[in-house]
Motif scaffolding. Structure first.
Motif, PDB file in Angstrom:
ATOM      1  N   ALA A 167      82.226 102.731  14.535  1.00 43.38           N
ATOM      2  CA  ALA A 167      82.230 101.371  15.454  1.00 43.38           C
ATOM      3  C   ALA A 167      83.358 100.745  15.234  1.00 43.38           C
ATOM      4  O   ALA A 167      83.846 100.599  14.248  1.00 43.38           O
ATOM      5  N   ARG A 169      85.422  96.762  16.530  1.00 44.34           N
ATOM      6  CA  ARG A 169      85.220  95.542  17.123  1.00 44.34           C
ATOM      7  C   ARG A 169      86.423  95.139  18.111  1.00 44.34           C
ATOM      8  O   ARG A 169      87.503  95.319  17.932  1.00 44.34           O
ATOM      9  N   HIS A 170      85.923  95.022  19.375  1.00 43.26           N
ATOM     10  CA  HIS A 170      86.705  94.329  20.391  1.00 43.26           C
ATOM     11  C   HIS A 170      87.343  92.999  20.216  1.00 43.26           C
ATOM     12  O   HIS A 170      86.513  92.125  19.426  1.00 43.26           O
ATOM     13  N   SER A 174      82.622  91.982  20.916  1.00 46.82           N
ATOM     14  CA  SER A 174      81.625  92.858  21.174  1.00 46.82           C
ATOM     15  C   SER A 174      81.987  93.973  20.177  1.00 46.82           C
ATOM     16  O   SER A 174      83.235  94.314  19.653  1.00 46.82           O
ATOM     17  N   GLU A 176      81.600  98.481  19.678  1.00 49.28           N
ATOM     18  CA  GLU A 176      81.231  99.401  20.359  1.00 49.28           C
ATOM     19  C   GLU A 176      81.107 100.783  19.476  1.00 49.28           C
ATOM     20  O   GLU A 176      82.035 100.901  18.660  1.00 49.28           O
ATOM     21  N   GLU A 178      78.837 104.558  19.499  1.00 50.32           N
ATOM     22  CA  GLU A 178      78.277 105.738  20.005  1.00 50.32           C
ATOM     23  C   GLU A 178      77.057 106.257  19.725  1.00 50.32           C
ATOM     24  O   GLU A 178      76.474 105.955  18.626  1.00 50.32           O
ATOM     25  N   CYS A 190      72.259 105.302  16.948  1.00 53.00           N
ATOM     26  CA  CYS A 190      73.642 104.922  17.361  1.00 53.00           C
ATOM     27  C   CYS A 190      74.506 104.556  15.936  1.00 53.00           C
ATOM     28  O   CYS A 190      73.830 104.069  14.967  1.00 53.00           O
ATOM     29  N   GLU A 209      74.245  97.529  25.277  1.00 56.08           N
ATOM     30  CA  GLU A 209      74.185  98.017  26.441  1.00 56.08           C
ATOM     31  C   GLU A 209      74.355  99.783  26.243  1.00 56.08           C
ATOM     32  O   GLU A 209      75.301 100.212  25.434  1.00 56.08           O
ATOM     33  N   VAL A 210      73.551 100.407  26.939  1.00 59.55           N
ATOM     34  CA  VAL A 210      73.491 102.008  26.603  1.00 59.55           C
ATOM     35  C   VAL A 210      73.046 102.708  27.817  1.00 59.55           C
ATOM     36  O   VAL A 210      72.199 102.389  28.472  1.00 59.55           O
ATOM     37  N   LYS A 262      78.460 106.239  24.801  1.00 59.60           N
ATOM     38  CA  LYS A 262      78.919 104.730  24.226  1.00 59.60           C
ATOM     39  C   LYS A 262      77.744 103.809  24.035  1.00 59.60           C
ATOM     40  O   LYS A 262      76.759 103.752  24.975  1.00 59.60           O
ATOM     41  N   THR A 264      77.295  99.645  23.264  1.00 59.08           N
ATOM     42  CA  THR A 264      78.279  98.295  23.195  1.00 59.08           C
ATOM     43  C   THR A 264      77.178  96.890  22.798  1.00 59.08           C
ATOM     44  O   THR A 264      76.021  97.171  23.494  1.00 59.08           O
ATOM     45  N   ARG A 266      76.926  93.189  22.290  1.00 63.25           N
ATOM     46  CA  ARG A 266      77.599  91.788  22.435  1.00 63.25           C
ATOM     47  C   ARG A 266      76.696  90.517  22.542  1.00 63.25           C
ATOM     48  O   ARG A 266      75.554  91.022  22.493  1.00 63.25           O
TER      49      ARG A 266
END
Lengths: 269, 269, 269
Positions: A167, A169-170, A174, A176, A178, A190, A209-210, A262, A264, A266
């Motif tokens: 995983a 981190r943006h 958020s 991300e 998989e 996940c 979100e998936v 993916k 995510t 957030r």
């Protein structure tokens, strides 16, 4: 007691996994064998990593874990044995121990490896196509019977590892990851752990979100009564990962998740 | 020998059922574990009742049966342990022992129950979602290792039971039951026992109606040579129930029975 | 250790195969039970021959193999027990031991048989439909516990055998066999052994024809890198038979092989 687990991609219908049992009992008659799984997707080293890592460390210290998911059987790939923390492993050197090694690194466990090159610990006639029977099981049985790891081969320090799920981190906070695995209930496991989203307002203030769906907030348990059976939920799985599930459910009705898709997380806005 | 059986709805592909093995061996290294079934339909307490009751009492007295079919994991439902006759059980208090308790009542066996509220017999860190590993298996292992039932929790006398299948007799003498289970051959196991139709001219003088089909007479065995493979037959199953089968067969070709479908036995006219 | 293997067509979902475990432990509490396979195709004696013969002789000498694939349960077919070489078998007398007996003949092993007619070694109430529980398992447990074969029944010398797969050589030197089994990978296991095509230029100079497809040359191993995943390959399986496989593959994409389909090996021209 000498505990041994077996993980293969043989299936159980044909009975060939029991040849491993027979080979082990011939060498270590007191062995207590557990079939960890024989239903790894054929030749899927990544799935084998997930399956093995999730269960092996719940066995007693000293347990020997034999893994035969081996697309390269009969080629030059090395057979190896390892000690990872207090557990022993016998497997092809194809990355199938990567998840266990990552765990050892995280936990601070030591590990050591040998390349299996001493045929006196194998069955007499090694075929090109059944190293599970002829090589991995006998070596596992000798380990369980008390032969020291160092006797079984030549020390190596370069076992193959493969990239696994993770995983990141943006910049906007958020995270991300998989989908790693679809379990027998159709739940999606996940690659997101609690620590990785600890900076977010878990559980109620996050959105997951998936596969085009958005889940608002995480729940604590499957039985949470305010959700009905046509709702997607996200929660922490017993193995520590985030799990996306169709509540009370057998999955696949709302979304059709697949390994690699993916995910995510957030801040819910 | 400390015998333990495991019944869950985990499936066997992912290997998570073997976490129970590992947890047990850590506490009771001499345990002899039998995987009764890990393929109960997810969260189907009714099917779990059928599967468990059919097999457990063939194990030696003192065997510990751990059952993890637990839609309410993480909610307020109680974890319990029980002695039913000479057998021990560890399970969620959700009705999963109803069939075994009905059998105990029929056989005149005594039973006793405790609510599991002593964390010293559990694994150290109990998660919300994996009580099989963290609570039920450890308690089962302690029972198998000789800890008395009364040490594991607080006595209760109100375990939850659920209505199960049955049969009732109409004024005209016909007997109505239902399909309990479709087995791996496609056979329909029906909730009708020999005693319940003893007033009818069994085997030749009865008619069995199920899913719109009518079967004339019951046969004694599958191999009855006068029936060909496109014939529905009714006979007594080894577990005592009436079984409706497509002879020599794998079912589903003539009728498509489902659990809950009505079965009627009447005098053949 | 008293090793016992179980092979049935019960499936594993319903748990009825574990009734055999319970019955065995009641008689031989030290027994070490291996579930060889419970997924033999229902009532398929031919497939049972294949599954049993492939695994049993890898177990230690003295192991007892209980086989319950029994279309004739409840009819006059005899229950038997046998010693074949150093292994014991308990089964219905329906040809299910044919492959093991053929192997004994090829290896020069002796064998002996008894018809099971001593109810004192069975469970007290034998049903018409569950001889696995009531008769075969108890007899297997007594054998494992040390009761001599001759005590369990009356000697016979005419066990039923059935014709099995084979291979024959045509006048032009080509060899014709058949598909025995489709494994869990979709690979076709063929009734052709190395000796039978030793007169042909194996591996590179032969052509294998199966289901309308022609394979040029045999490979040594699955991992042979010059073949891609849309190629059919032929190689020697670990159990000695010729195997036809979709390389790296799960079968069924290029050809749809079925048991009984013809396989021909000839000189490549």
């Amino acid at each position: 007691m000498p505990f041994i687990t077996l993980t293969t991609d043989f299936g159980t219908r044909q009975g060939s996994h029991t040849v491993l049992h027979g080979a082990i009992y011939g060498i270590a008659p007191d062995a207590v064998i557990t079939d960890l799984s024989h239903e790894v997707k054929p030749q899927d080293i990544r799935e084998a990593n997930f399956v093995v890592n999730n269960s092996v460390f719940y066995f007693p210290p000293g347990t020997v874990h034999v893994i035969v998911v081996d697309p390269g059987v009969g080629t030059e790939r090395r057979p190896i044995a390892a000690r990872i923390g207090e557990h022993f492993f016998v497997a092809p050197d194809n990355g199938v121990l990567s998840a266990c090694l990552a765990r050892a690194a995280a936990e601070g466990w030591t590990s050591e490896f040998v390349a299996l090159d001493k045929p006196e610990y194998w069955l007499p006639n090694v075929t090109m196509t059944f190293h599970g029977r002829d090589l991995f099981s006998p070596v596992g049985a000798h380990l369980a019977a008390g032969v020291p790891l160092g006797e079984l081969g030549t020390p190596i320090d370069d076992p193959i590892t493969i990239p696994l799920w993770g995983a990141h981190r943006h910049a906007d906070g958020s995270v991300e990851g998989e989908i790693i695995y679809i379990d027998d209930f159709g739940n999606a496991i996940c690659s997101i752990l609690p620590d990785e989203i600890a900076h977010l307002p878990v559980p109620d203030g996050v959105e997951v979100e998936v596969c085009g769906a958005r889940i608002q907030g995480m729940v604590r348990t499957f039985g949470d009564s305010e959700y009905d059976s046509d709702t997607l939920i996200a929660l922490w799985d017993s193995s520590g990962y985030m799990l996306v599930s169709e509540n009370n459910g057998t999955g696949g009705k709302i979304i059709q998740p697949r390994p690699g898709d993916k995910v995510t997380v957030r801040r819910l806005t």
